[in-house]
Enzyme design. Structure first.
Site, mmCIF file in Angstrom:
data_model
loop_
_atom_site.group_PDB
_atom_site.id
_atom_site.type_symbol
_atom_site.label_atom_id
_atom_site.label_comp_id
_atom_site.label_asym_id
_atom_site.label_seq_id
_atom_site.Cartn_x
_atom_site.Cartn_y
_atom_site.Cartn_z
ATOM 1 C CG ASP A 178 70.776 44.872 37.799
ATOM 2 O OD1 ASP A 178 71.174 45.445 36.862
ATOM 3 O OD2 ASP A 178 69.477 44.709 38.317
ATOM 4 C CG HIS A 227 79.073 48.906 32.306
ATOM 5 N ND1 HIS A 227 78.333 47.969 32.760
ATOM 6 C CD2 HIS A 227 78.136 50.158 31.963
ATOM 7 C CE1 HIS A 227 76.842 48.359 32.561
ATOM 8 N NE2 HIS A 227 76.916 49.561 31.747
ATOM 9 C CG LEU A 234 86.214 29.651 39.940
ATOM 10 C CD1 LEU A 234 85.066 29.316 40.810
ATOM 11 C CD2 LEU A 234 86.157 31.309 40.365
#
Length: 614
Positions: A380, A397, A489
């Site tokens: 955020d 962004h 991962l």
């Protein structure tokens, strides 16, 4: 994938053979004689092992047939090596392993002295196929020499997934040729059930051959529903229980392969192939139903009349569809220096470690029992970061993409197993069109060019395909397939995701399963519900972290994050790096997690005894 060897090589499509031969000859015009001979061998191998598959390939455009022969011949050869009864288990495993390792070397060299591998190498280079996705399928074939046991349908379906990479390679061929076999994005479950139905049909057909080898490739869950059926089948007794079991499974397979919605909006030629495959499988299931006790002695086959009724009109539809679609076959290509090849060794050499932190920071040492397994992050503050600097919101962004890369690097360095990033919610469509477009374009570009492509990261996507650009969805699915075998991962990116929506869809899938009789409504458990979530193997979230100075979870992973430790930080997302992830994990390691249990009492501070009246 399990091949179906035949004692006869009856050609299901003999009538138009001259027409097919001319097309095949034109497809391979200009190629060297050894390559043409290799492809012809692959065609014969496919026809002998599975006439139905060969008939389906003949419904494809001529330019794709040699490549499909090569793929299916390779799968058949591997199945043969795994099934050979002249050797013990270890020797058969070694033969499959040797063949796959030879393929690795041949792909790197760009040729092979083995004709089937020669054709497969040419197909991979010519059509830009990434054969690394076949690693799981080849490993599964190697493991098939052992006695397989499936506790339930979920375990059985996991085994069936070995067929998916082979089918996906065919879908890639259609895409490369300009006639994509694009599946409706809301019909991915239909596609999976179609594959399951194909496998179940194959198992029922080959029941007698498998029983001869001591194999019963059905889930225990299905066998237990008909007491006595398992022993009867293993003893080759056609009892009422065995008959009822086979009838139930035949009906289930017929239901799974009947997926008409799967081919809607698809190129008519590609749709014809899949619809004909479904018709052939239903005819095969009819033969299984009609076989009765003979099913335990030999593999049943549909009659020539039944096959002709299906294939004759299908060939007409195929000829019309492909005659209206100009397709070209690419020329031969040289092997790339880093050609993708199947097998752990090849996959490992293509991977690299994450780049070091710019300041040389190293991850803290966290005890294994204090380390979270799954960290979820709400990224955020991108827009506010940009506004704070007088920039358009979409610039935030773009800057946030670098922070996302940092999280991946940090997760790999500290040894985190699961990282989930909240990239775009279902509510984010309310934002400015330019901002939304920039976000989605950045995601698409990062999938194609991003720096995590060559890391040991298994990439997954969670969310709805609705409204998302088609090329973004296909790129997400492509990366899932490409990285599915990586063991480092597991990175799940939530795009067009909503937690309540995820739960609603899982509930709908569970209701559908109950209606179909797959689960008993009065016995539904949390595990049953979890199995119908998009990623049933996703572990619960241990640590949920949100940046941007907000303290709410915003509809993010409500099922998985029920017991998550919450961690909120004030920095906007573009300002964080891997050190912030390490700090969050360090703080998590100091917390005492009780999951509803009473707190442990420290032995250093015994409780004070209650005072008694004197």
């Amino acid at each position: 994938m399990r091949a179906t060897p035949q004692s006869t090589t009856a050609d299901l499509d003999a009538a138009p053979r001259a027409w097919q031969g001319q097309l095949t000859a034109r497809s391979l015009t200009g190629e060297d004689p050894a390559l043409r001979a290799a492809y012809r061998l692959c065609q014969r191998t496919t026809r002998v092992h599975d006439p139905a598959i060969h008939a389906l390939i003949q419904l494809m455009p001529a330019v794709l047939r040699p490549a499909c022969w090569a793929l299916w011949a390779a799968a058949s050869i591997l199945d043969d090596l795994a099934d050979q009864q002249d050797a013990g288990q270890a020797e058969r495993e070694a033969r499959v392993q040797a063949w796959t390792q030879a393929l690795q070397r041949d792909l790197a060299a760009g040729t092979s002295t083995d004709p089937v591998r020669h054709a497969l190498v040419d197909t991979a280079l010519r059509w830009h196929l990434d054969l690394s996705s076949l690693q799981v399928a080849m490993t599964s074939t190697r493991d098939d020499v052992r006695d397989r046991h499936f506790a339930d349908w979920a375990a059985w379906r996991a085994w069936c997934e070995a067929l998916v990479p082979w089918v996906d390679q065919v879908r890639h061929l259609f895409e490369q040729a300009g006639a994509p076999m694009t599946l409706r994005l809301d019909r991915q479950q239909d596609y999976k059930q179609f594959i399951d139905g194909a496998q179940l049909t194959d198992i029922l057909t080959d029941l007698s051959a498998d029983l001869t080898q001591g194999l019963l490739l059905l889930p225990q869950e299905a066998l237990d529903a008909f007491p006595g059926a398992e022993d009867d089948l293993r003893q080759r007794r056609w009892s009422p229980a065995a008959s009822a079991l086979i009838g139930d499974l035949t009906a289930l397979a017929r239901q799974w392969v009947t997926r008409p919605a799967m081919t809607r909006s698809m190129h008519p030629g590609a749709a014809n192939v899949l619809n004909t495959a479904a018709c052939l499988m239903r005819a095969q299931l009819d033969a299984v139903d009609a076989a009765g006790p003979a099913l335990l002695k030999r593999a049943p086959r549909p009659s020539v009349v039944a096959r002709t009724r299906i294939l004759a009109p299908a060939r007409i539809r195929s000829h019309l569809a492909w005659s209206l679609t100009p397709l070209t076959m690419p020329g031969p290509r040289r092997p790339a220096v880093n050609a993708s090849v199947p097998g752990p060794a090849a996959e490992d050499t293509a991977l690299r470690p994450p780049p070091p932190h710019r300041d040389g920071a190293k991850p803290p040492q966290i005890a294994a029992d204090r380390m979270p397994s799954h960290v979820a992050v709400i990224m955020d503050g991108n827009g506010r970061w940009a506004e704070q600097r007088g920039l358009p919101r979409f610039e935030g962004h773009r800057a946030g993409t670098a922070a996302a890369h940092e999280m991946v690097y940090g997760a790999l360095e500290i040894g985190l197993r699961h990282l989930t990033l909240y990239a775009f919610s279902t509510e984010n469509w309310k934002r400015d069109t330019e901002e939304v477009t920039t976000i989605l374009e950045a995601m698409r570009r990062d999938l194609d060019e991003g720096p995590i492509r060559d890391l040991d990261v298994r990439q997954r996507w969670s969310g709805r395909p609705d409204k998302l650009p088609e090329d973004l969805v296909q790129a997400l699915l492509r990366e899932e397939r490409r990285t599915r075998n990586r063991t480092g991962l597991t990175l799940t990116v939530c795009i067009n995701y909503g937690g309540r929506d995820e739960i609603t869809r899982a509930a709908a899938a569970l209701a559908q399963a109950a209606q179909a009789g797959d689960v008993a409504p009065h016995l539904i458990s949390e595990d049953d519900f979890a199995r119908h979530l998009p990623h049933p193997d996703m572990p619960d979230v241990d640590l949920l972290w949100r940046t941007g100075n907000e303290q709410r979870t915003s509809n993010f992973l409500p099922w998985h994050a029920t017991y998550a430790e919450l961690h909120f930080t004030p920095d906007y997302w573009p300002d964080v790096d891997r050190r912030d992830l390490w700090q969050a994990i360090t703080e998590y390691s100091r917390r005492q997690r009780r999951h509803g249990a009473a707190p442990l009492i420290s032995p250093r501070r015994p409780p004070t005894a209650p005072s008694r009246p004197i």
